[in-house]
Design a protein around this motif. Structure first.
Motif, PDB file in Angstrom:
ATOM      1  N   LEU A 141      87.435 -63.453 -26.853  1.00 10.68           N
ATOM      2  CA  LEU A 141      87.705 -62.149 -26.244  1.00 10.68           C
ATOM      3  C   LEU A 141      87.424 -61.055 -27.271  1.00 10.68           C
ATOM      4  O   LEU A 141      88.026 -61.026 -28.345  1.00 10.68           O
ATOM      5  CB  LEU A 141      89.161 -62.073 -25.779  1.00 10.68           C
ATOM      6  N   GLY A 142      86.477 -60.183 -26.960  1.00  7.96           N
ATOM      7  CA  GLY A 142      86.169 -59.070 -27.857  1.00  7.96           C
ATOM      8  C   GLY A 142      85.344 -59.530 -29.037  1.00  7.96           C
ATOM      9  O   GLY A 142      84.186 -59.899 -28.913  1.00  7.96           O
ATOM     10  N   GLY A 143      85.959 -59.516 -30.215  1.00  7.52           N
ATOM     11  CA  GLY A 143      85.252 -59.923 -31.426  1.00  7.52           C
ATOM     12  C   GLY A 143      86.022 -59.570 -32.672  1.00  7.52           C
ATOM     13  O   GLY A 143      86.390 -60.430 -33.464  1.00  7.52           O
ATOM     14  N   ARG A 144      86.311 -58.300 -32.851  1.00  6.52           N
ATOM     15  CA  ARG A 144      86.949 -57.823 -34.086  1.00  6.52           C
ATOM     16  C   ARG A 144      88.263 -58.541 -34.352  1.00  6.52           C
ATOM     17  O   ARG A 144      88.548 -58.933 -35.499  1.00  6.52           O
ATOM     18  CB  ARG A 144      87.180 -56.312 -33.974  1.00  6.52           C
ATOM     19  N   LEU A 145      89.077 -58.732 -33.328  1.00  6.41           N
ATOM     20  CA  LEU A 145      90.392 -59.351 -33.495  1.00  6.41           C
ATOM     21  C   LEU A 145      90.446 -60.760 -32.911  1.00  6.41           C
ATOM     22  O   LEU A 145      91.529 -61.338 -32.803  1.00  6.41           O
ATOM     23  CB  LEU A 145      91.468 -58.471 -32.835  1.00  6.41           C
ATOM     24  N   VAL A 161      76.815 -56.042 -23.529  1.00 10.92           N
ATOM     25  CA  VAL A 161      78.065 -55.279 -23.551  1.00 10.92           C
ATOM     26  C   VAL A 161      78.217 -54.613 -22.202  1.00 10.92           C
ATOM     27  O   VAL A 161      77.379 -53.806 -21.787  1.00 10.92           O
ATOM     28  CB  VAL A 161      78.073 -54.213 -24.665  1.00 10.92           C
ATOM     29  N   ASP A 162      79.287 -54.964 -21.487  1.00  8.63           N
ATOM     30  CA  ASP A 162      79.569 -54.333 -20.206  1.00  8.63           C
ATOM     31  C   ASP A 162      81.078 -54.322 -20.006  1.00  8.63           C
ATOM     32  O   ASP A 162      81.835 -54.788 -20.871  1.00  8.63           O
ATOM     33  CB  ASP A 162      78.850 -55.064 -19.066  1.00  8.63           C
ATOM     34  N   LEU A 163      81.521 -53.809 -18.871  1.00  6.70           N
ATOM     35  CA  LEU A 163      82.949 -53.643 -18.633  1.00  6.70           C
ATOM     36  C   LEU A 163      83.600 -54.968 -18.256  1.00  6.70           C
ATOM     37  O   LEU A 163      83.221 -55.598 -17.270  1.00  6.70           O
ATOM     38  CB  LEU A 163      83.175 -52.620 -17.514  1.00  6.70           C
ATOM     39  N   ASP A 164      84.560 -55.386 -19.036  1.00  9.18           N
ATOM     40  CA  ASP A 164      85.370 -56.563 -18.773  1.00  9.18           C
ATOM     41  C   ASP A 164      86.519 -56.552 -19.771  1.00  9.18           C
ATOM     42  O   ASP A 164      86.383 -56.022 -20.882  1.00  9.18           O
ATOM     43  CB  ASP A 164      84.538 -57.846 -18.901  1.00  9.18           C
ATOM     44  N   HIS A 165      87.658 -57.124 -19.390  1.00  9.55           N
ATOM     45  CA  HIS A 165      88.838 -57.160 -20.267  1.00  9.55           C
ATOM     46  C   HIS A 165      89.199 -55.766 -20.772  1.00  9.55           C
ATOM     47  O   HIS A 165      89.579 -55.587 -21.941  1.00  9.55           O
ATOM     48  CB  HIS A 165      88.596 -58.095 -21.460  1.00  9.55           C
ATOM     49  N   GLN A 166      89.129 -54.754 -19.866  1.00  6.74           N
ATOM     50  CA  GLN A 166      89.360 -53.385 -20.312  1.00  6.74           C
ATOM     51  C   GLN A 166      90.753 -53.155 -20.871  1.00  6.74           C
ATOM     52  O   GLN A 166      90.936 -52.288 -21.739  1.00  6.74           O
ATOM     53  CB  GLN A 166      89.102 -52.398 -19.159  1.00  6.74           C
ATOM     54  N   ASP A 172      85.325 -48.234 -21.601  1.00 10.34           N
ATOM     55  CA  ASP A 172      83.923 -47.831 -21.524  1.00 10.34           C
ATOM     56  C   ASP A 172      83.115 -48.709 -22.472  1.00 10.34           C
ATOM     57  O   ASP A 172      83.665 -49.395 -23.342  1.00 10.34           O
ATOM     58  CB  ASP A 172      83.751 -46.347 -21.874  1.00 10.34           C
ATOM     59  N   ARG A 173      81.793 -48.683 -22.317  1.00 16.70           N
ATOM     60  CA  ARG A 173      80.914 -49.556 -23.110  1.00 16.70           C
ATOM     61  C   ARG A 173      81.004 -49.244 -24.597  1.00 16.70           C
ATOM     62  O   ARG A 173      80.855 -50.145 -25.436  1.00 16.70           O
ATOM     63  CB  ARG A 173      79.462 -49.430 -22.650  1.00 16.70           C
ATOM     64  N   GLU A 174      81.217 -47.994 -24.944  1.00 14.12           N
ATOM     65  CA  GLU A 174      81.280 -47.644 -26.364  1.00 14.12           C
ATOM     66  C   GLU A 174      82.494 -48.279 -27.031  1.00 14.12           C
ATOM     67  O   GLU A 174      82.390 -48.844 -28.127  1.00 14.12           O
ATOM     68  CB  GLU A 174      81.299 -46.119 -26.528  1.00 14.12           C
ATOM     69  N   SER A 175      83.642 -48.211 -26.377  1.00 10.84           N
ATOM     70  CA  SER A 175      84.854 -48.822 -26.936  1.00 10.84           C
ATOM     71  C   SER A 175      84.717 -50.334 -27.006  1.00 10.84           C
ATOM     72  O   SER A 175      85.064 -50.964 -28.016  1.00 10.84           O
ATOM     73  CB  SER A 175      86.075 -48.446 -26.088  1.00 10.84           C
ATOM     74  N   ILE A 176      84.208 -50.916 -25.932  1.00 14.46           N
ATOM     75  CA  ILE A 176      84.048 -52.374 -25.894  1.00 14.46           C
ATOM     76  C   ILE A 176      83.014 -52.814 -26.926  1.00 14.46           C
ATOM     77  O   ILE A 176      83.187 -53.816 -27.624  1.00 14.46           O
ATOM     78  CB  ILE A 176      83.652 -52.819 -24.474  1.00 14.46           C
ATOM     79  N   GLY A 193      71.221 -58.586 -27.725  1.00 11.64           N
ATOM     80  CA  GLY A 193      70.468 -58.956 -26.534  1.00 11.64           C
ATOM     81  C   GLY A 193      70.246 -57.825 -25.560  1.00 11.64           C
ATOM     82  O   GLY A 193      69.400 -57.931 -24.678  1.00 11.64           O
ATOM     83  N   ASP A 194      71.005 -56.734 -25.676  1.00 10.70           N
ATOM     84  CA  ASP A 194      70.816 -55.571 -24.810  1.00 10.70           C
ATOM     85  C   ASP A 194      69.609 -54.764 -25.267  1.00 10.70           C
ATOM     86  O   ASP A 194      69.463 -54.480 -26.463  1.00 10.70           O
ATOM     87  CB  ASP A 194      72.047 -54.665 -24.852  1.00 10.70           C
ATOM     88  N   ASP A 195      68.772 -54.339 -24.308  1.00 13.49           N
ATOM     89  CA  ASP A 195      67.690 -53.418 -24.658  1.00 13.49           C
ATOM     90  C   ASP A 195      68.243 -52.072 -25.114  1.00 13.49           C
ATOM     91  O   ASP A 195      67.640 -51.387 -25.947  1.00 13.49           O
ATOM     92  CB  ASP A 195      66.760 -53.201 -23.458  1.00 13.49           C
ATOM     93  N   ASP A 196      69.387 -51.679 -24.557  1.00 11.99           N
ATOM     94  CA  ASP A 196      69.998 -50.397 -24.886  1.00 11.99           C
ATOM     95  C   ASP A 196      71.465 -50.617 -25.252  1.00 11.99           C
ATOM     96  O   ASP A 196      72.362 -50.341 -24.458  1.00 11.99           O
ATOM     97  CB  ASP A 196      69.881 -49.443 -23.700  1.00 11.99           C
ATOM     98  N   PRO A 197      71.731 -51.133 -26.448  1.00  9.12           N
ATOM     99  CA  PRO A 197      73.118 -51.404 -26.831  1.00  9.12           C
ATOM    100  C   PRO A 197      73.896 -50.109 -27.030  1.00  9.12           C
ATOM    101  O   PRO A 197      73.306 -49.050 -27.296  1.00  9.12           O
ATOM    102  CB  PRO A 197      72.976 -52.158 -28.155  1.00  9.12           C
ATOM    103  N   PRO A 198      75.211 -50.158 -26.883  1.00  9.55           N
ATOM    104  CA  PRO A 198      76.017 -48.958 -27.125  1.00  9.55           C
ATOM    105  C   PRO A 198      75.796 -48.420 -28.538  1.00  9.55           C
ATOM    106  O   PRO A 198      75.594 -49.182 -29.479  1.00  9.55           O
ATOM    107  CB  PRO A 198      77.453 -49.459 -26.932  1.00  9.55           C
ATOM    108  N   SER A 199      75.872 -47.111 -28.674  1.00  5.12           N
ATOM    109  CA  SER A 199      75.680 -46.506 -29.996  1.00  5.12           C
ATOM    110  C   SER A 199      76.763 -46.956 -30.967  1.00  5.12           C
ATOM    111  O   SER A 199      76.536 -47.001 -32.173  1.00  5.12           O
ATOM    112  CB  SER A 199      75.664 -44.983 -29.879  1.00  5.12           C
TER     113      SER A 199
END
Length: 426
Positions: A141-145, A161-166, A172-176, A193-199
């Motif tokens: 779940l997530g990654g950092r923690l 990266v998309d909306l799940d486990h909000q 939003d995609r940036e937070s996730i 793997g995303d062509d347009d990953p979150p900034s």
């Protein structure tokens, strides 16, 4: 007292009050007491919203084709807990997992661990003893923690990266994306793997000095022009290297992207399988519950673990590309914390009838069929029939189906597991 694996799983479900309790302090403390070292000579950690399990399977199959000793830790399981820990393509034996749990219990003292933390430590303990060339860790779940982030990966992968486990990761995609980017390490490759990953992902990589390897920018993939009498192929390429490959046995269109990301991850290690080994691995990779197809008296039954709108959009694309000869029914059961209306909206134009099922055996996150019906009121599935469980929903859909029809089963790993059991798949 000698506990069986079933006894241990019941025990570790009881000893922590929360099923999800993110953070690395507890697991790091127990890992230090266990004196755990590296789980393999090289480590690839795979995170992302969707496609993690398939990407792990592609990496595993290609590395094994190259003759490497490979361990893979994935979650959740479908039919047996042993599926979570694989060494050289074989699920861990009960006795080996029990031995790992005993080692964890002896070390943890009063430190409470979650079910997932127990499993992660068991995998790391098993992998270290196996002398692996490559350990592949799938983020829970997530990654950092996440517990898998205890290990410093040589290559980190974020599939999508998309909306799940909000509730845990942000809305939003940036937070996730920021949470998922936490698996990257300084001066190490981060495959995206995303062509347009979150900034937020790119910014984090820049701040820590990770080398971002991006789909559509640093590596490319596309079907090759068809040749008469030849099976379809696709091509993966980067600067100075390219390879023609068979289509993945895994059916969804997105599996070409997952395979491409897996190749990029192995290439980023510095010593990758050769062209033939990559092709063998792409053809060999299998994952249960990913558009897994069965035929019963002329009716096609397709089981998929898809449980969020992004996964549902990929399923819709597959249904469009592979239309059924007859009607398509959906058997849908979702956990209470999932975006069920979003899943239905993504599939609405491809489904002729909905069977909504309860997940009463999924713990606190489960919900009844009646609760699911209420959540979907006013949607395309709002007039669907309600069933107590997946077995009942599948039986009803099968009764309604005629030869040439298709039944799509989706909504969660629990849904897929129930369907596979109903179908007698092992």
């Amino acid at each position: 007292m000698n506990r069986t694996l079933a006894d241990w799983l019941s025990h570790i479900e009881r000893i922590h009050p929360k099923s999800i309790d993110m953070g690395l302090d507890r697991i790091r403390e127990v890992a230090q007491r266990m004196r755990l070292g590296r789980p393999g000579r090289r480590v690839i950690t795979v995170g992302g919203t969707n496609g993690k399990g398939s990407t792990v399977a592609f990496i595993e199959a290609m590395a094994r084709a190259a003759g490497w000793t490979v361990g893979a830790y994935t979650s959740p399981h479908l039919l047996a807990y042993n599926e979570r820990i694989r060494i050289d393509g074989r699920d861990a034996a009960d006795a080996d997992i029990v031995a790992a749990f005993e080692a964890i219990e002896a070390a943890r003292g009063e430190t409470a661990l979650t079910y997932f933390e127990y499993g992660t430590l068991a995998a790391l303990w098993s992998f270290e003893r196996a002398g692996l060339d490559l350990a592949i860790l799938e983020v829970g779940l997530g990654g950092r923690l996440d517990a898998t982030n205890l290990v410093d990966a040589d290559v980190a992968v974020i599939t999508t990266v998309d909306l799940d486990h909000q509730d845990y990761l942000g809305h939003d995609r940036e937070s996730i994306g920021f949470e998922k980017a936490g698996i990257a390490r300084a001066w190490k490759p981060l495959v995206l793997g995303d062509d347009d990953p979150p900034s937020s992902v790119l910014r984090h990589a820049y701040v820590i000095g990770a080398s971002a390897v991006r789909a559509g920018c640093d590596f490319f993939f596309a079907p090759t022009p068809p040749e008469p009498g030849q099976p379809p192929q696709w091509r993966w390429r980067e600067v100075g290297f390219g390879v023609d490959l068979p289509m993945p046995a895994l059916a969804a269109p997105v599996q070409m992207r997952n395979a491409a990301v897996a190749i990029a991850a192995l290439r980023a290690l510095g010593k990758a399988p050769n062209r033939q080994q990559l092709a063998e691995g792409v053809a060999a990779a299998r994952v249960p519950g990913r558009l897994q197809r069965f035929e019963r008296d002329g009716v096609e039954i397709v089981v998929d673990v898809g449980h969020n709108p992004q996964a549902a959009r990929e399923l819709a694309a597959w249904l469009t590309a592979q239309p059924a000869a007859g009607r398509t029914q959906a058997v849908f059961a979702a956990l209470a914390d999932k975006d069920a209306p979003g899943v239905v909206a993504a599939l609405a134009e491809r489904i002729d009838a909905w069977h909504l099922a309860g997940l009463g055996d999924a713990g606190a996150r489960g919900q009844s069929a009646q609760a699911l019906v209420e959540r979907l009121r006013g949607s395309a599935a709002g007039t669907g029939t309600a069933h107590a469980d997946v077995d009942a929903a599948l039986a009803a859909a099968r009764t309604d189906a005629r030869p040439g029809d298709r039944i799509l089963v989706l909504g969660s790993f629990h849904t897929a597991a129930a369907a596979l059991a109903w179908l007698g798949a092992h």
